[in-house]
Design a protein around this motif. Sequence first.
Motif, PDB file in Angstrom:
ATOM      1  N   ALA A 131     -25.538  47.084-106.998  1.00  0.00           N
ATOM      2  CA  ALA A 131     -25.406  45.793-106.201  1.00  0.00           C
ATOM      3  C   ALA A 131     -26.745  45.134-106.009  1.00  0.00           C
ATOM      4  CB  ALA A 131     -24.679  46.222-104.836  1.00  0.00           C
ATOM      5  N   LYS A 132     -27.748  45.906-105.667  1.00  0.00           N
ATOM      6  CA  LYS A 132     -29.176  45.638-105.428  1.00  0.00           C
ATOM      7  C   LYS A 132     -29.613  44.918-106.433  1.00  0.00           C
ATOM      8  CE  LYS A 132     -30.007  48.772-101.729  1.00  0.00           C
ATOM      9  NZ  LYS A 132     -30.765  50.028-101.214  1.00  0.00           N
ATOM     10  N   LEU A 133     -29.471  45.365-107.964  1.00  0.00           N
ATOM     11  CA  LEU A 133     -29.697  44.800-109.198  1.00  0.00           C
ATOM     12  C   LEU A 133     -29.218  43.325-109.459  1.00  0.00           C
ATOM     13  CD1 LEU A 133     -29.764  48.069-111.305  1.00  0.00           C
ATOM     14  CD2 LEU A 133     -31.678  46.834-110.802  1.00  0.00           C
ATOM     15  N   HIS A 134     -28.126  43.147-108.891  1.00  0.00           N
ATOM     16  CA  HIS A 134     -27.440  42.089-109.126  1.00  0.00           C
ATOM     17  C   HIS A 134     -27.991  41.133-108.164  1.00  0.00           C
ATOM     18  CE1 HIS A 134     -24.477  43.027-112.081  1.00  0.00           C
ATOM     19  NE2 HIS A 134     -24.041  43.899-111.742  1.00  0.00           N
ATOM     20  N   GLU A 135     -28.468  41.580-107.119  1.00  0.00           N
ATOM     21  CA  GLU A 135     -29.219  40.479-106.196  1.00  0.00           C
ATOM     22  C   GLU A 135     -30.330  39.954-106.853  1.00  0.00           C
ATOM     23  OE1 GLU A 135     -30.211  42.317-102.456  1.00  0.00           O
ATOM     24  OE2 GLU A 135     -28.079  43.007-101.921  1.00  0.00           O
ATOM     25  N   TYR A 136     -31.155  40.615-107.564  1.00  0.00           N
ATOM     26  CA  TYR A 136     -32.263  39.982-108.426  1.00  0.00           C
ATOM     27  C   TYR A 136     -31.580  38.887-109.337  1.00  0.00           C
ATOM     28  CZ  TYR A 136     -35.611  43.624-106.932  1.00  0.00           C
ATOM     29  OH  TYR A 136     -36.392  44.486-106.112  1.00  0.00           O
ATOM     30  N   VAL A 137     -30.531  39.243-110.007  1.00  0.00           N
ATOM     31  CA  VAL A 137     -30.014  38.286-110.817  1.00  0.00           C
ATOM     32  C   VAL A 137     -29.413  36.945-110.186  1.00  0.00           C
ATOM     33  CG1 VAL A 137     -28.195  37.743-112.505  1.00  0.00           C
ATOM     34  CG2 VAL A 137     -29.401  40.068-112.555  1.00  0.00           C
ATOM     35  N   GLU A 138     -29.007  37.176-108.777  1.00  0.00           N
ATOM     36  CA  GLU A 138     -28.420  36.080-108.016  1.00  0.00           C
ATOM     37  C   GLU A 138     -29.703  35.036-107.908  1.00  0.00           C
ATOM     38  OE1 GLU A 138     -26.127  38.221-105.225  1.00  0.00           O
ATOM     39  OE2 GLU A 138     -24.600  38.298-106.551  1.00  0.00           O
ATOM     40  N   GLY A 139     -30.837  35.805-107.479  1.00  0.00           N
ATOM     41  CA  GLY A 139     -31.903  34.973-106.883  1.00  0.00           C
ATOM     42  C   GLY A 139     -32.633  34.545-108.040  1.00  0.00           C
ATOM     43  N   GLY A 140     -32.384  34.557-109.314  1.00  0.00           N
ATOM     44  CA  GLY A 140     -33.088  33.859-110.517  1.00  0.00           C
ATOM     45  C   GLY A 140     -33.881  34.677-111.696  1.00  0.00           C
ATOM     46  N   VAL A 141     -33.639  36.301-111.673  1.00  0.00           N
ATOM     47  CA  VAL A 141     -34.097  36.754-112.512  1.00  0.00           C
ATOM     48  C   VAL A 141     -32.874  36.870-113.657  1.00  0.00           C
ATOM     49  CG1 VAL A 141     -34.395  39.348-113.463  1.00  0.00           C
ATOM     50  CG2 VAL A 141     -35.488  38.498-111.181  1.00  0.00           C
ATOM     51  N   ARG A 142     -33.574  36.467-114.896  1.00  0.00           N
ATOM     52  CA  ARG A 142     -32.550  36.588-116.046  1.00  0.00           C
ATOM     53  C   ARG A 142     -32.195  37.826-116.670  1.00  0.00           C
ATOM     54  NH1 ARG A 142     -33.028  30.936-119.410  1.00  0.00           N
ATOM     55  NH2 ARG A 142     -30.912  31.917-120.547  1.00  0.00           N
ATOM     56  N   THR A 143     -33.681  38.362-116.818  1.00  0.00           N
ATOM     57  CA  THR A 143     -33.513  40.093-117.353  1.00  0.00           C
ATOM     58  C   THR A 143     -34.038  41.094-116.419  1.00  0.00           C
ATOM     59  OG1 THR A 143     -34.088  38.913-119.381  1.00  0.00           O
ATOM     60  CG2 THR A 143     -34.397  41.196-119.276  1.00  0.00           C
ATOM     61  N   PRO A 144     -33.205  41.689-115.518  1.00  0.00           N
ATOM     62  CA  PRO A 144     -33.616  42.928-114.748  1.00  0.00           C
ATOM     63  C   PRO A 144     -34.227  44.173-115.739  1.00  0.00           C
ATOM     64  CG  PRO A 144     -31.282  42.679-114.873  1.00  0.00           C
ATOM     65  CD  PRO A 144     -31.752  41.467-115.662  1.00  0.00           C
ATOM     66  N   VAL A 145     -35.101  44.684-115.736  1.00  0.00           N
ATOM     67  CA  VAL A 145     -35.568  45.840-116.529  1.00  0.00           C
ATOM     68  C   VAL A 145     -35.717  46.806-115.594  1.00  0.00           C
ATOM     69  CG1 VAL A 145     -37.300  46.521-118.097  1.00  0.00           C
ATOM     70  CG2 VAL A 145     -36.593  44.109-117.887  1.00  0.00           C
ATOM     71  N   ILE A 146     -34.792  47.896-115.652  1.00  0.00           N
ATOM     72  CA  ILE A 146     -34.923  49.103-114.878  1.00  0.00           C
ATOM     73  C   ILE A 146     -36.115  50.069-115.406  1.00  0.00           C
ATOM     74  CG2 ILE A 146     -33.466  51.088-114.106  1.00  0.00           C
ATOM     75  CD1 ILE A 146     -31.064  49.178-114.695  1.00  0.00           C
TER      76      ILE A 146
END
Length: 327
Positions: free
Chosen positions: A285-300
Motif C-alpha cells: 500500500a505504501k509503495l502504491h502511494e509513491y506511484v499515486e504521487g508521480g513515480v512511474r517506476t518504483p524500484v524496491i
Amino acid sequence: MRRWGLTIPLTGMSLSDHEPVAAAAVAAGYTDLWTSEVNGVDAFTPLVLAAGWQPSARLGTAIVPVFTRGPALLAMSATALAEVAPGRAVIGIGASSPAIVDQWNGLDFTDPFGRTRDTLRFLRKALAGEVVDEEFPSFRIRRFKLDRPPEQPPKLHLAALRPGMLRLAAAEADGAILNWLAAGDVPKVTAELAGAPDGFDVAARIFVCPTTDAGYARAAGKRMITAYLTVGAYAEFHRWLGREAELGPVWDAWSAGDRKGALAAVPDDLVDALVLHGSPAQVRAKLHEYVEGGVRTPVIALVPAPGTDLPAAVTALGPDAEVDSWS
C-alpha cells in the motif's frame, strides 16, 4: 505500461544464485531489474547476466557514477548492455558522492553538476554513433567514436534530487532517478520536472525492510539514515524538502563526532517514511502511494531482516500479490 522494479543483487546472495530470483520477480509482475554501484559488485555485470535469464525485463543502472569511469569507457559499457538487451537497457548516471569518488577511488570530486551534465551530453552523441570531438566544460574528448554503436541506443536517466539536476533531467534525459524520499515528498520533487517530454520516466529507489518487527526495522533504518543523510547532497536535499527540524539534531550530533547521539536523534516516524516495513500488504500500500504521487517506476531495494526469506519477500511485494506473510 505499469512498471515495477527490483534492485539486484540481493544482499547475502551470490550473483550466480540470482537466476531463480529474476524468474520469480518477473513471474510476480516485476518489469524491471536495476543495479547500484557503491562498494559491492559493479552495476553492469548483474544486468548482463539478467539479460540472458529474463529476455523481457527492462534492465537499468541506478546509478553509475560519472567520475569513476572515463566517458569513453562508460559509453562502451553502456553499448555492451544495449547489445545484449536491445531495447531494454537504461543507463542511469549521477554524480555519486565524495566518499565514493574521492575517498574510495582517489579521484577529484569537482563540479559534480557540470560533470554529470557533460557526461549525459557526451553519451547521447556517442551512443548515437557520432564522432565526438568536443571541449566540454568539465572534460575534453578528441575524436572518439564507438566501433559498434548499439542499434537501439539505451535510454539515459539522470539521478536527481534538487531543482537544478531535476530540471536538467527533464530537459535532456529520458528519465529521472530519485532516492531517499518519502511518498509524501514525490509531488514536490516531480513539480521540478514540469515540461519533461511525453514518456519521461520517473524511477525511485524505495527501501523496504521485510519484517513486522518495527524495532528491528527502525534500528536498521536509523543506521542507514545516519550513513546517507549526513552526506552533503542528501542533507541539502532534505533541507530543501523541509526537514531541518527533524534532521537538524542528527546533523549536529554527526558533525560533533557523536555517532550514538546521531542515531538516537533520528525520529521513528522519519524512518517509517523512508524505510518501509510492516506486513506485505502494508508495504505494498505504501509503495502504491509513491506511484499515486508521480513515480512511474518504483524500484524496491530490500534491506534484510532476520529470518526473512528474501526471494519470498520479492514475490510478496509483487504489484498484484495478495499474500500477507514474508515467508
